[in-house]
Each structure stands twice: as structure tokens, then as C-alpha cells.
Design an enzyme around this catalytic site. Structure first.
Site, mmCIF file in Angstrom:
data_model
loop_
_atom_site.group_PDB
_atom_site.id
_atom_site.type_symbol
_atom_site.label_atom_id
_atom_site.label_comp_id
_atom_site.label_asym_id
_atom_site.label_seq_id
_atom_site.Cartn_x
_atom_site.Cartn_y
_atom_site.Cartn_z
ATOM 1 N N GLN A 142 -11.288 -7.815 -1.171
ATOM 2 C CA GLN A 142 -11.154 -7.408 -0.236
ATOM 3 C C GLN A 142 -12.554 -5.993 0.451
ATOM 4 O OE1 GLN A 142 -8.446 -4.740 -3.372
ATOM 5 N NE2 GLN A 142 -7.443 -6.009 -3.703
ATOM 6 N N HIS A 189 -10.651 -2.746 -4.778
ATOM 7 C CA HIS A 189 -9.939 -1.074 -4.463
ATOM 8 C C HIS A 189 -11.879 -0.427 -3.855
ATOM 9 C CE1 HIS A 189 -7.484 -1.824 -8.419
ATOM 10 N NE2 HIS A 189 -7.296 -2.511 -7.170
ATOM 11 N N GLU A 207 1.802 5.781 -5.276
ATOM 12 C CA GLU A 207 2.044 7.013 -4.976
ATOM 13 C C GLU A 207 2.596 7.823 -3.345
ATOM 14 O OE1 GLU A 207 1.049 8.222 -8.522
ATOM 15 O OE2 GLU A 207 -0.159 8.796 -7.003
ATOM 16 N N TYR A 245 -5.469 13.749 -9.038
ATOM 17 C CA TYR A 245 -4.216 13.397 -9.765
ATOM 18 C C TYR A 245 -3.670 12.385 -10.189
ATOM 19 C CZ TYR A 245 -3.789 15.756 -4.895
ATOM 20 O OH TYR A 245 -4.062 16.629 -3.227
ATOM 21 N N TYR A 276 -0.356 -5.326 -15.252
ATOM 22 C CA TYR A 276 0.042 -6.214 -14.666
ATOM 23 C C TYR A 276 1.031 -7.330 -15.258
ATOM 24 C CZ TYR A 276 -1.987 -4.574 -10.122
ATOM 25 O OH TYR A 276 -2.371 -4.174 -8.882
#
Length: 468
Positions: free
Chosen positions: A180, A246, A341, A351, A362
Site C-alpha cells: 500500500q 496501513h 469509521e 479513538y 479477517y
């Protein structure tokens, strides 16, 4: 009120033990299907029926298949039997309830591709006008004077879009374009007209001990023609990681003139998101334009804490914007399987990831039995199933009648644009737009008052033009 999954799982165990003392006795029909689902199924399969969009039906999804699975179970695969906990009548009702839930996920799973660039939405008809093509993964877009666009490609290339053509810009940082990672977000300095400064987020890397390690970095540079100069990293997240996902990386200037940006937890949820000492990962940060720290950051006076941290307990925020009235920073972030979210970032707040979550792992196993805990912020909104949110923008101006003040989120997973209608700080309605247009990576309001979206593979940028 949202139910605590831990309580549900415990309740399931208690009921099962109690009923084991009544084997052979017919149990009365005391619970409806929805209650039985929450009691017996939600702990593993998620509290909302839309979670079934993620379900692989190994043993079939017809009513007789579900009845058999519920009644007899598949012990070797972790599916318990409930034949002694529920009557056949209850099991039949539960199977019907699940089948209804399966039908409801059709809105996510259709594979029909758009046959036109004209789309009928609830409030208006929209034409997707092609602005740029020839990209692979356009991760971020920003708007230059003269109706030109800056577009990053995750491969590491930076482009100026002018008259629908791509002009390569030299001087972009060297990136680790794996997984990513790559060249990610881009924004202009609030004083760009006089400074020509821009900011890029990217996956910075180094080789150490024979391994390639990477992290999220923020570069500041001057745009002169089609070249970057005066490049300087003003933030490099610690620690570096072997993982290649991430990164977070969204950026937004606040009304205070400071730069807010997200850093994902890099896949190490057990350590990074909840650790504020010596750890920048799984956080939203706030810095000055030169990388220095605002004096009123929430952890400036906390011994050992990273002073740039604005909020923590995040997984992977890939959307960030500013509320046009309140000036608050809003984010969306990826949950695991379920539990994406929308949040309003508040200084010093936790959070919750991974201690509280509305998603499951998963592999179908619960990550946490908690969806709420004292001292941890509840999301303003969460999605089940996960839509894979990326990009975030409020609709402003008067070009989009009926959309004023709405919140737009790109969906990577289901390849649409999500319109969320707000009443105060509550999502009261949602609409799926441009279904299967492609993985929507970014969405922005431009100075010309139009909405633009960036779509992946093939990489394109579209302008949303309302039709009369």
C-alpha cells in the site's frame, strides 16, 4: 444503544449451560429471530446482518443448509450446535432471518459496470466528466491556479494535469512502491500563491540488517514550473516497519494554520495505536509548516510522549477534511472486516483501536469483545460491511442542490462514492453513487465549486457536473 459483544458472548455461554440441564425437554418459543441472532450469532458473525456480505458459505446458503448448520454445527470448524438451545421452530425462524440479511447485501455486491457517464442520483443527475487519464493509482489530487491539478500516482510519479494532459513533475521523493506504499497525498500550502510550497506524504524507506524498512513521511517542497526544489522532510514517523500497509498519509491544514495528517498503525495493532511514548504510528499528528510542534499540542508536557500527536488509537485513516463551519478535522478510517469509521478529531483523545471496534478479524474471529469503553471515543458513524473508505470531503457551495453539507467518502472495496447526509454530527441517510465506477481513492471540493474524484486502475480523475 449499541450492545456490547462481550456481554452477548457471555450471555450465549450462560444460556447454553442452562439449557444443557433440560436436554430432551421441548423448550418454549421465547425469543424472536432477531434476538436469537444477537444472542447466539453476533459474537462471531457481527451484530449487523450486512456483515454477511463478507461470508463464504462453505456448506451452502439455502434454508436447509442454514438449518443444519445452526442445529448440528460443524464442531471441527468452530461452529457450535444450537439444537439443544433452540427449538426447531426458532431455528427455522433464525434461518429465515439470515436469508433476509443475505438478500439485503445485494446493494454492495452487484458487478454491473456503468454503461454511461450519466448517473441518476436521488437529488439530481450527474455527469462524470473525464479530466485526466493515464494514471495507475491516483492517490491524491490538489488544485492549482488556472484550473490545473496536481495528482500523485502511488508508483512514485507526480503530475500536473493541464487541459486533460499529464505533465510529469521532477523532484518527487523516492518511495517504496510496494503493498500500500508509494507516493500518496498532496496538498498546497495555504500561502501557495506567494510561496509555491506544497506537501507530499510518501512511504520513506531504508535498508537495515538486510531488511527493507519503511514508514510514513511528509515532505515540503517548492513547485517551480514542472520541478520540485527545496525538498525537505518535515516529519518522519517512528518506528520504521517491515510491513507494507496501513500508512495513513492523509493531510489537511486547519483553520489554525497547522498541518494535520494521519499515520496508520502499520498492521501492528497490539503495540502501536495505544502507545504514545516513542511511537508515532496509529495516530493523527499536528505540526507547524516547518515541522516544529505547536505549543498547545495535547502531549507537549507529557514525559516521553511524542509531542506531534494530536489523537491516537487509530487504525488506518485514509480520509481527512475540515468542517466548513466548525473548523474541526474529520477523518474516515479503515476498520478490519467491518467497523470502518467516521471520526471528529479532538485533541488528546483515544479513538480505541484495537481495544474497541465494531469489526471482526479477517478470519471471522472477534478482535475485541468491546465496542465501547470509558475514556475512548465512539465513532460518529461506522460501516458494516467495510466499504474501504478513502478520501473525504464536505459538499460546499451551491452547485449541488440537495447535497449542501453532505459528507462524501470514496469506497475502495465496493467501487463507489458514498454520500452521507448529516443532521448535526449524526449520519441520518446514505446514498451509493456511481456504483462500480472503480476504486474511488480520493474525493475533493475544488475552488471552482465542483467535486472531483480520483479512481484507480485505470487511473482517472473525474469532475462531477450536475445536469439541468
Amino acid at each position: 444503544m449499541r450492545k456490547n459483544l462481550g456481554i452477548l458472548v457471555m450471555l450465549t455461554a450462560i444460556i447454553a449451560v442452562c439449557m444443557s440441564f433440560n436436554v430432551g425437554k421441548k423448550q418454549p418459543l421465547v425469543k424472536d429471530a432477531a434476538t436469537n441472532y444477537k444472542t447466539y450469532c453476533a459474537g462471531c458473525h457481527g451484530e449487523k446482518m450486512d456483515m454477511f456480505v463478507d461470508r463464504n458459505w462453505k456448506h451452502g446458503n439455502k434454508k436447509e443448509d442454514l438449518f443444519k448448520a445452526i442445529k448440528s454445527g460443524y464442531a471441527d470448524e468452530g461452529m457450535p450446535s444450537f439444537g439443544e438451545s433452540m427449538t426447531d421452530q426458532e431455528i427455522n425462524a433464525l434461518a429465515d432471518y439470515i436469508l433476509t440479511g443475505i438478500k439485503n447485501v445485494g446493494k454492495y455486491t452487484s458487478n454491473d459496470r456503468p454503461k454511461s457517464d450519466i448517473f441518476k442520483a436521488e437529488a439530481m443527475t450527474i455527469k462524470l466528466e473525464l479530466v485526466a487519464e493515464g494514471l495507475d493509482v491516483p492517490w491524491g489530487i490538489a488544485f492549482l491556479p488556472g484550473n490545473e491539478i496536481l495528482a500523485t500516482d502511488r508508483s512514485g510519479k507526480l503530475y500536473r494535469v493541464k487541459n486533460k494532459s499529464l505533465q510529469a513533475i521532477s523532484g518527487a521523493p523516492q518511495v517504496l512502491a510496494r503493498g500500500q506504499g508509494g507516493l500518496m497525498d498532496v496538498i498546497l500550502d495555504p500561502d501557495f500563491a506567494s510561496s509555491n510550497m506544497i506537501y507530499l506524504s510518501y512511504s520513506k524507506f531504508k535498508n537495515e540488517g538486510g531488511a527493507t524498512l519503511a514508514t510514513t513521511a511528509i515532505m515540503k517542497a517548492k513547485l517551480t514550473g514542472n520541478a520540485l526544489t527545496e525538498q525537505k522532510d518535515i516529519f518522519v514517523a517512528e518506528p520504521y516497519s517491515r510491513t507494507q500497509h496501513h500508512y495513513g498519509s492523509r493531510m489537511q491544514f486547519g483553520k489554525d494554520g497547522y498541518l494535520y495528517f494521519s499515520v496508520g498503525e502499520r498492521g501492528n495493532e497490539k503495540e502501536n495505536p495505544q502507545q504514545i511514548k516513542g511511537n508515532d504510528l496509529g495516530k493523527v499528528h499536528r505540526i507547524k509548516k516547518d515541522g516544529s510542534i505547536p505549543a498547545d499540542n495535547p502531549f507537549v508536557n507529557t514525559p516521553g510522549a511524542e509531542a506531534s500527536i494530536f489523537s491516537y488509537g487509530h487504525r488506518n485513516p485514509q480520509g481527512m477534511t475540515i468542517h466548513p463551519v466548525t473548523g474541526k478535522i474529520w477523518t474516515n478510517e479503515h476498520g478490519p472486516r467491518g467497523g470502518d469509521e467516521i471520526n471528529i478529531e479532538e485533541p488528546g483523545k483515544n479513538y480505541g483501536w484495537p481495544i474497541i471496534t465494531y469489526g471482526i478479524n479477517y478470519n471471522g474471529k472477534p478482535i475485541s469483545n468491546l465496542t465501547a469503553k470509558e475514556g475512548m471515543v465512539q465513532p460518529l458513524h461506522y460501516w458494516i460491511p467495510s466499504i474501504g473508505p478513502s478520501g473525504l470531503a464536505f459538499v460546499t457551495g451551491n452547485r449541488y442542490k440537495g447535497w449542501e453539507g453532505n459528507l462524501l467518502s470514496g469506497s475502495l472495496r465496493f467501487q463507489f462514492l458514498q454520500r452521507s447526509v448529516l443532521k448535526g454530527n449524526k449520519v441520518v441517510k446514505e446514498e451509493i453513487l456511481f456504483k462500480n465506477i472503480g476504486r474511488v481513492r480520493d474525493v475533493r471540493m475544488a475552488p471552482d465549486g465542483y467535486i472531483y474524484i480520483a479512481v484507480e486502475s485505470p487511473g482517472r480523475v473525474y469532475k462531477l457536473v450536475p445536469q439541468s
